[in-house]
Scaffold this motif. Structure first.
Motif, PDB file in Angstrom:
ATOM      1  N   TRP A  18      11.371 -50.162 -51.043  1.00 45.48           N
ATOM      2  CA  TRP A  18      11.094 -49.133 -50.711  1.00 45.48           C
ATOM      3  C   TRP A  18      11.953 -48.279 -50.831  1.00 45.48           C
ATOM      4  O   TRP A  18      11.818 -47.109 -51.590  1.00 45.48           O
ATOM      5  N   SER A  19      13.234 -48.433 -51.064  1.00 47.73           N
ATOM      6  CA  SER A  19      14.438 -47.557 -51.246  1.00 47.73           C
ATOM      7  C   SER A  19      14.555 -47.074 -52.633  1.00 47.73           C
ATOM      8  O   SER A  19      15.076 -46.152 -53.035  1.00 47.73           O
ATOM      9  N   SER A  50      11.192 -46.708 -40.585  1.00 49.48           N
ATOM     10  CA  SER A  50      10.136 -45.897 -40.181  1.00 49.48           C
ATOM     11  C   SER A  50       9.208 -45.092 -41.069  1.00 49.48           C
ATOM     12  O   SER A  50       8.037 -44.738 -40.802  1.00 49.48           O
ATOM     13  N   GLU A  51       9.999 -44.641 -42.108  1.00 47.34           N
ATOM     14  CA  GLU A  51       9.389 -44.034 -43.284  1.00 47.34           C
ATOM     15  C   GLU A  51       8.082 -44.876 -43.716  1.00 47.34           C
ATOM     16  O   GLU A  51       6.870 -44.846 -44.124  1.00 47.34           O
ATOM     17  N   PHE A  52       8.664 -46.106 -44.039  1.00 50.96           N
ATOM     18  CA  PHE A  52       7.644 -47.117 -44.520  1.00 50.96           C
ATOM     19  C   PHE A  52       6.411 -47.352 -43.583  1.00 50.96           C
ATOM     20  O   PHE A  52       5.408 -47.320 -43.904  1.00 50.96           O
ATOM     21  N   ASP A  60      15.668 -45.207 -40.449  1.00 45.94           N
ATOM     22  CA  ASP A  60      14.850 -44.473 -40.834  1.00 45.94           C
ATOM     23  C   ASP A  60      13.971 -44.894 -42.078  1.00 45.94           C
ATOM     24  O   ASP A  60      12.798 -44.514 -42.200  1.00 45.94           O
ATOM     25  N   ARG A  61      14.619 -45.937 -42.755  1.00 43.79           N
ATOM     26  CA  ARG A  61      13.885 -46.437 -43.862  1.00 43.79           C
ATOM     27  C   ARG A  61      12.549 -47.321 -43.292  1.00 43.79           C
ATOM     28  O   ARG A  61      11.458 -47.003 -44.023  1.00 43.79           O
ATOM     29  N   THR A 109       5.107 -45.333 -41.464  1.00 44.28           N
ATOM     30  CA  THR A 109       4.276 -44.172 -41.514  1.00 44.28           C
ATOM     31  C   THR A 109       3.444 -44.052 -42.737  1.00 44.28           C
ATOM     32  O   THR A 109       2.211 -43.883 -42.757  1.00 44.28           O
ATOM     33  N   PHE A 110       4.061 -44.396 -43.886  1.00 49.26           N
ATOM     34  CA  PHE A 110       3.328 -44.567 -45.266  1.00 49.26           C
ATOM     35  C   PHE A 110       2.183 -45.597 -45.090  1.00 49.26           C
ATOM     36  O   PHE A 110       1.136 -45.550 -45.453  1.00 49.26           O
TER      37      PHE A 110
END
Length: 169
Positions: free
Chosen positions: A48-49, A6-8, A3-4, A10-11
């Motif tokens: 990122w996190s 994937s979020e990155f 998920d991490r 997308t951003f």
């Protein structure tokens, strides 16, 4: 893919072009701008996190990387000078291009830090406080760089207009 990650992704995909444009306006070279964006995004990915505001972090990292590139071009061994042809035909944007080139040339004559302040304030639309935070400058420094940068741009662009009028007469 986590998920991490994937979020990155997308951003990064959503912000890539605007960060690239910001870097280009800061340093004046597309290849250097791409390098600055990649460097900034790689730093952001590692953190990122832990980053509360990825947008601000990315913007700050891109501007700093672009400024660093303009300060230390001597360490770069290779530079690409090739120009790729467009994939499709686009309408003639000559009038808009002329104005952009004129403004880009004027911005290029500003010192790197003043240019970064002008780009962040007026092209990215950041406030004095946001610009100060992004560049880690005191707000007073941002105000001074803004005033000096705008005055220099007025002088540069005014001189160009006078030269055009004299040439036409």
């Amino acid at each position: 893919m986590s998920d991490r990650e994937s979020e990155f992704r997308t951003f990064a995909a959503a912000r890539m072009e605007s960060l690239r444009g910001l870097a280009y306006l800061t340093c004046g070279d597309w290849q250097t701008a791409e390098d600055a964006v990649m460097s900034a995004l790689s730093k952001l990915y590692v953190r990122w996190s832990r980053v509360e505001n990825p947008e601000a972090y990315a913007r700050t990292a891109v501007v700093r990387a672009a400024i660093d590139e303009t300060r230390r071009p001597w360490w770069r061994r290779e530079r690409a000078h090739g120009h790729a042809l467009p994939d499709r035909v686009v309408p003639d944007g000559a009038p808009v291009v002329d104005e952009r080139l004129r403004m880009r040339a004027a911005l290029g004559r500003l010192p790197a830090k003043q240019r970064a302040v002008i780009v962040l304030r007026f092209l990215e639309g950041l406030s004095v406080q946001q610009t100060a935070s992004t560049l880690k400058f005191p707000e007073g420094t941002v105000k001074v760089y803004t005033a000096r940068g705008l005055e220099t741009l007025r002088q540069i662009l005014g001189t160009e207009l006078e030269a055009c009028h004299e040439a036409a007469v």
